[in-house]
Motif scaffolding. Structure first.
Motif, PDB file in Angstrom:
ATOM      1  N   PHE A   1       0.808  -1.220   0.000  1.00  0.00           N
ATOM      2  CA  PHE A   1       0.000   0.000   0.000  1.00  0.00           C
ATOM      3  C   PHE A   1       0.845   1.276   0.000  1.00  0.00           C
ATOM      4  CE2 PHE A   1       0.462  -1.379   4.427  1.00  0.00           C
ATOM      5  CZ  PHE A   1       0.983  -0.247   5.033  1.00  0.00           C
ATOM      6  N   CYS A   2       2.087   1.189   0.455  1.00  0.00           N
ATOM      7  CA  CYS A   2       2.970   2.370   0.465  1.00  0.00           C
ATOM      8  C   CYS A   2       3.170   2.944  -0.938  1.00  0.00           C
ATOM      9  CB  CYS A   2       4.334   2.003   1.058  1.00  0.00           C
ATOM     10  SG  CYS A   2       4.256   1.229   2.679  1.00  0.00           S
ATOM     11  N   GLU A   3       2.966   2.133  -1.960  1.00  0.00           N
ATOM     12  CA  GLU A   3       3.166   2.583  -3.339  1.00  0.00           C
ATOM     13  C   GLU A   3       1.868   3.030  -4.010  1.00  0.00           C
ATOM     14  OE1 GLU A   3       6.032   3.033  -5.021  1.00  0.00           O
ATOM     15  OE2 GLU A   3       7.081   2.522  -3.159  1.00  0.00           O
ATOM     16  N   ASN A   4       0.776   3.054  -3.260  1.00  0.00           N
ATOM     17  CA  ASN A   4      -0.505   3.454  -3.860  1.00  0.00           C
ATOM     18  C   ASN A   4      -0.458   4.862  -4.437  1.00  0.00           C
ATOM     19  OD1 ASN A   4      -1.765   1.031  -3.352  1.00  0.00           O
ATOM     20  ND2 ASN A   4      -2.908   1.737  -1.568  1.00  0.00           N
ATOM     21  N   ARG A   5       0.209   5.762  -3.730  1.00  0.00           N
ATOM     22  CA  ARG A   5       0.281   7.153  -4.206  1.00  0.00           C
ATOM     23  C   ARG A   5       1.001   7.230  -5.547  1.00  0.00           C
ATOM     24  NH1 ARG A   5      -0.540  10.978  -6.269  1.00  0.00           N
ATOM     25  NH2 ARG A   5      -0.291  13.167  -5.705  1.00  0.00           N
ATOM     26  N   ASN A   6       2.069   6.469  -5.698  1.00  0.00           N
ATOM     27  CA  ASN A   6       2.788   6.477  -6.976  1.00  0.00           C
ATOM     28  C   ASN A   6       1.944   5.861  -8.087  1.00  0.00           C
ATOM     29  OD1 ASN A   6       5.125   7.736  -6.025  1.00  0.00           O
ATOM     30  ND2 ASN A   6       5.988   5.802  -5.311  1.00  0.00           N
ATOM     31  N   ILE A   7       1.163   4.835  -7.746  1.00  0.00           N
ATOM     32  CA  ILE A   7       0.259   4.257  -8.736  1.00  0.00           C
ATOM     33  C   ILE A   7      -0.782   5.292  -9.165  1.00  0.00           C
ATOM     34  CG2 ILE A   7      -1.602   2.578  -9.067  1.00  0.00           C
ATOM     35  CD1 ILE A   7       1.061   1.254  -9.284  1.00  0.00           C
ATOM     36  N   GLU A   8      -1.321   6.038  -8.212  1.00  0.00           N
ATOM     37  CA  GLU A   8      -2.311   7.071  -8.540  1.00  0.00           C
ATOM     38  C   GLU A   8      -1.696   8.154  -9.429  1.00  0.00           C
ATOM     39  OE1 GLU A   8      -5.383   6.989  -8.083  1.00  0.00           O
ATOM     40  OE2 GLU A   8      -5.734   5.529  -6.497  1.00  0.00           O
ATOM     41  N   THR A   9      -0.448   8.517  -9.177  1.00  0.00           N
ATOM     42  CA  THR A   9       0.239   9.499 -10.025  1.00  0.00           C
ATOM     43  C   THR A   9       0.377   8.985 -11.448  1.00  0.00           C
ATOM     44  OG1 THR A   9       1.470  10.389  -8.141  1.00  0.00           O
ATOM     45  CG2 THR A   9       2.372  10.823 -10.337  1.00  0.00           C
ATOM     46  N   LEU A  10       0.787   7.728 -11.566  1.00  0.00           N
ATOM     47  CA  LEU A  10       0.937   7.130 -12.894  1.00  0.00           C
ATOM     48  C   LEU A  10      -0.417   7.024 -13.597  1.00  0.00           C
ATOM     49  CD1 LEU A  10       3.451   4.320 -11.893  1.00  0.00           C
ATOM     50  CD2 LEU A  10       3.940   6.237 -13.436  1.00  0.00           C
ATOM     51  N   LYS A  11      -1.444   6.721 -12.840  1.00  0.00           N
ATOM     52  CA  LYS A  11      -2.797   6.631 -13.408  1.00  0.00           C
ATOM     53  C   LYS A  11      -3.209   7.971 -14.009  1.00  0.00           C
ATOM     54  CE  LYS A  11      -7.488   5.172 -12.028  1.00  0.00           C
ATOM     55  NZ  LYS A  11      -8.296   6.367 -12.273  1.00  0.00           N
ATOM     56  N   GLU A  12      -2.986   9.044 -13.263  1.00  0.00           N
ATOM     57  CA  GLU A  12      -3.342  10.367 -13.757  1.00  0.00           C
ATOM     58  C   GLU A  12      -2.576  10.705 -15.031  1.00  0.00           C
ATOM     59  OE1 GLU A  12      -3.573  15.004 -12.160  1.00  0.00           O
ATOM     60  OE2 GLU A  12      -2.493  13.478 -11.011  1.00  0.00           O
ATOM     61  N   VAL A  13      -1.284  10.394 -15.051  1.00  0.00           N
ATOM     62  CA  VAL A  13      -0.446  10.716 -16.207  1.00  0.00           C
ATOM     63  C   VAL A  13      -0.866   9.918 -17.433  1.00  0.00           C
ATOM     64  CG1 VAL A  13       1.889  10.539 -17.145  1.00  0.00           C
ATOM     65  CG2 VAL A  13       1.546  11.422 -14.833  1.00  0.00           C
ATOM     66  N   PHE A  14      -0.971   8.607 -17.280  1.00  0.00           N
ATOM     67  CA  PHE A  14      -1.259   7.755 -18.445  1.00  0.00           C
ATOM     68  C   PHE A  14      -2.675   7.964 -18.959  1.00  0.00           C
ATOM     69  CE2 PHE A  14       2.632   5.634 -17.310  1.00  0.00           C
ATOM     70  CZ  PHE A  14       3.080   5.099 -18.516  1.00  0.00           C
ATOM     71  N   GLU A  15      -3.654   8.113 -18.057  1.00  0.00           N
ATOM     72  CA  GLU A  15      -5.022   8.301 -18.529  1.00  0.00           C
ATOM     73  C   GLU A  15      -5.185   9.629 -19.249  1.00  0.00           C
ATOM     74  OE1 GLU A  15      -7.771   5.529 -15.612  1.00  0.00           O
ATOM     75  OE2 GLU A  15      -7.702   7.685 -15.243  1.00  0.00           O
ATOM     76  N   LYS A  16      -4.512  10.670 -18.785  1.00  0.00           N
ATOM     77  CA  LYS A  16      -4.656  11.979 -19.432  1.00  0.00           C
ATOM     78  C   LYS A  16      -3.963  12.018 -20.781  1.00  0.00           C
ATOM     79  CE  LYS A  16      -5.559  15.148 -15.611  1.00  0.00           C
ATOM     80  NZ  LYS A  16      -5.094  16.314 -14.842  1.00  0.00           N
ATOM     81  N   GLU A  17      -2.833  11.315 -20.895  1.00  0.00           N
ATOM     82  CA  GLU A  17      -2.067  11.401 -22.128  1.00  0.00           C
ATOM     83  C   GLU A  17      -2.440  10.341 -23.156  1.00  0.00           C
ATOM     84  OE1 GLU A  17      -0.239  13.938 -22.882  1.00  0.00           O
ATOM     85  OE2 GLU A  17      -0.696  14.775 -20.913  1.00  0.00           O
TER      86      GLU A  17
END
Length: 537
Positions: free
Chosen positions: A134-150
């Motif tokens: 779960f410590c990496e959830n924030r990084n997953i959310e960041t990647l989600k925002e980047v990939f979904e937007k682009e």
């Protein structure tokens, strides 16, 4: 004229009201007349005989309860006059035969799927991002925002527009329809999983989570994965790799692993992840759908938000669909062990081997013991919504829920986290919780899931299409945005279970081929909840 009552099995001493019945109504049923002595709402059960306190109540041909007070012929069954009761099962007592449905017309049918090197075929082509902890959830959310937007040209958010209008003008406004966003990659989806596990609990929970995540990577709908690790957690990279090796010794799918404590800053790690993942996703986009036999379908069978009609329309439709698919050489998965309470004997007798029968009983007993040890019981399984719509005991709910599994032999019994290896009907140990159960079935290899509901539920999955099947037409009209298939015609007598199953199989082929999206996919429902193996009903 629509019938007012239906008796599911000849040995039943209760019937289901198909319409609202008022006290004093005279009902013609099975060449007899029954006077309703109470109001009986549609979906609820009416007694066909006088029952004394302690008398057994049968529905679907099995014991589903016991009268806790006298019940007159023509009276409604309620939680006040009925208590949960199910039959004791200790061993396999017979081997049930099977008459498979005639599937001659379906033998040459195909779906358009993504073929994997291990012989599995996906109904989707997903690049999956997930953390080991779960410590990496924030990084997953960041990647989600980047990939979904682009990777998608994002439309304006209708709800955001509505709120902005309310804030700026103090008035209401209609949401504006927008065009579907243009996809950068046509043949691959990018999905993201987060979870609260991987550390902080018992090691067994982390090992169980590792098997689940390995199942998602091995699922034919996944083309490859980006996996994030912190470094110090219980669910070490090695634990995950061992879990994957156990179910896929010759894994050929690309898996990109990143351990933050070895990589330095978040910027360094995310820059590396984005560059490498983009190249891998671009390569995955070169894959195209090709014809595959229906035997390559692995069908998960789920119910949630059930009502009193689920067991006589939607669930039997799934059961017949499952039988058709099994007869074609395909795979079906029936889970939710708390909702098999009371029908164990039939399922045990359908097991092809003594080993599978004993494993099923052992898993059921261990699960129920853990629930009792926590101060509860399987009899607490019906939800307030279930009860309100006629499912008043767990055994009654279970008898209807089990209809999703049809009548074919049980070829294997799997514990949570195990992966399907045999075509045919498989039993998988999961809770009755909708999302925990669908999460587990997809982790066991389901590449599409049929999900029945009588009350409505918007559940979806990150990598597998979830196809919603309504037990009644009122729900299908009211919540048309989440329902894919309406079996309400069975209730009104307009359609048979066999006809609805054929329609359902046609819909499965369309969705599995990518020609029609499931409603859950349109709503972007990507639910993922691992079972911590504690008490979860």
């Amino acid at each position: 004229m629509q019938k007012k009552l239906i008796k599911v099995h000849p040995e039943d001493n209760v019937a289901v009201a198909l319409v609202n019945i008022l006290a004093g109504d005279l009902i013609s049923f099975e060449d007899q007349s029954i006077v309703a002595v109470t109001n009986v709402k549609a979906k609820h059960k009416i007694s066909l005989v006088d029952l004394d306190e302690g008398d057994d109540i049968f529905m679907y041909g099995v014991l589903v309860g016991k009268a806790s007070s006298p019940i007159k012929r023509g009276a409604v069954l309620t939680i006040e006059n009925v208590k949960h009761q199910s039959a004791e099962v200790s061993q396999k007592t017979a081997t049930l035969g099977w008459n498979p449905p005639n599937v001659e017309q379906w033998k040459d049918r195909t779906f358009m799927g993504y073929h994997r090197e291990d012989g599995q075929v996906g109904t989707a082509n997903v690049w999956l991002f997930f953390p080991l902890v779960f410590c990496e959830n924030r990084n997953i959310e960041t990647l989600k925002e980047v990939f979904e937007k682009e990777l998608l040209t994002q439309p304006k958010n209708n709800y955001r527009n509505l709120l902005r209008s309310l804030v700026q003008n103090g008035g209401d406004t209609e949401t504006v329809e927008v065009d579907e966003p243009e996809r950068v990659f046509k043949n691959v989806d990018v999905k993201f999983i987060t979870h609260p596990g991987g550390c902080g609990g018992i090691r067994q929970d982390s090992e169980s989570l590792a098997r689940l995540l390995a199942g998602y990577v091995h699922n034919p709908n996944v083309v490859g994965a980006t996996v994030l690790s912190l470094g110090c957690q219980n669910l070490q990279i090695e634990v995950f790799e061992n879990a994957l090796k156990a179910i896929s010794p010759n894994n050929k799918k690309p898996i990109l692993m990143y351990e933050q404590q070895k990589m330095g800053t978040v910027d360094d790690m995310l820059n590396s992840i984005i560059k490498s993942s983009f190249e891998a996703i671009k390569e995955a986009n070169t894959l195209e759908r090709k014809p595959a036999p229906l035997s390559k379908l692995k069908l998960g069978l789920e119910c949630g938000g059930s009502d009193g009609f689920s067991g006589i329309s939607a669930n039997p439709t799934l059961g017949y669909t499952s039988d058709m698919l099994v007869a074609l050489g395909g795979t079906a998965i029936l889970s939710e062990f708390p909702e098999l309470c009371g029908v164990e004997q039939e399922l045990v007798n359908r097991c092809e081997t003594e080993e599978s029968a004993n494993k099923f009983l052992d898993l059921m007993k261990a699960f129920e013991k853990s629930v009792v040890d926590a101060g509860s019981g399987f009899d607490m399984n019906p939800s307030p919504g279930n009860i309100k719509d006629g499912l008043i005991t767990d055994a009654m709910k279970s008898a209807g829920a089990a209809k999703k599994g049809g009548t074919s032999p049980v070829v294997d019994v799997l514990d949570y986290g195990e992966y399907v290896t045999k075509p045919g009907l498989n039993l998988l140990c999961t809770p009755g919780n909708d999302v925990e159960s669908t999460t587990a079935m997809v982790g066991a290899g389901a590449n599409i899931v049929l999900f029945t509901t009588g009350l409505g539920t918007p559940t979806g999955n990150p990598i597998a299409p979830i196809v919603k099947v309504s037990s009644n037409s009122e729900l299908a009209r009211k919540m048309s945005d989440i329902i894919d298939i309406d079996t309400g015609g069975i209730i009104t007598g307009e359609k048979t279970i066999e006809e609805m199953a054929e329609e359902t199989l046609n819909t499965i082929i369309e969705i599995a081929s990518g020609k029609v999206p499931s409603k859950a996919n349109l709503l972007n429902q990507n639910d993922f909840i691992p079972w911590k193996r504690g008490v979860s009903l």
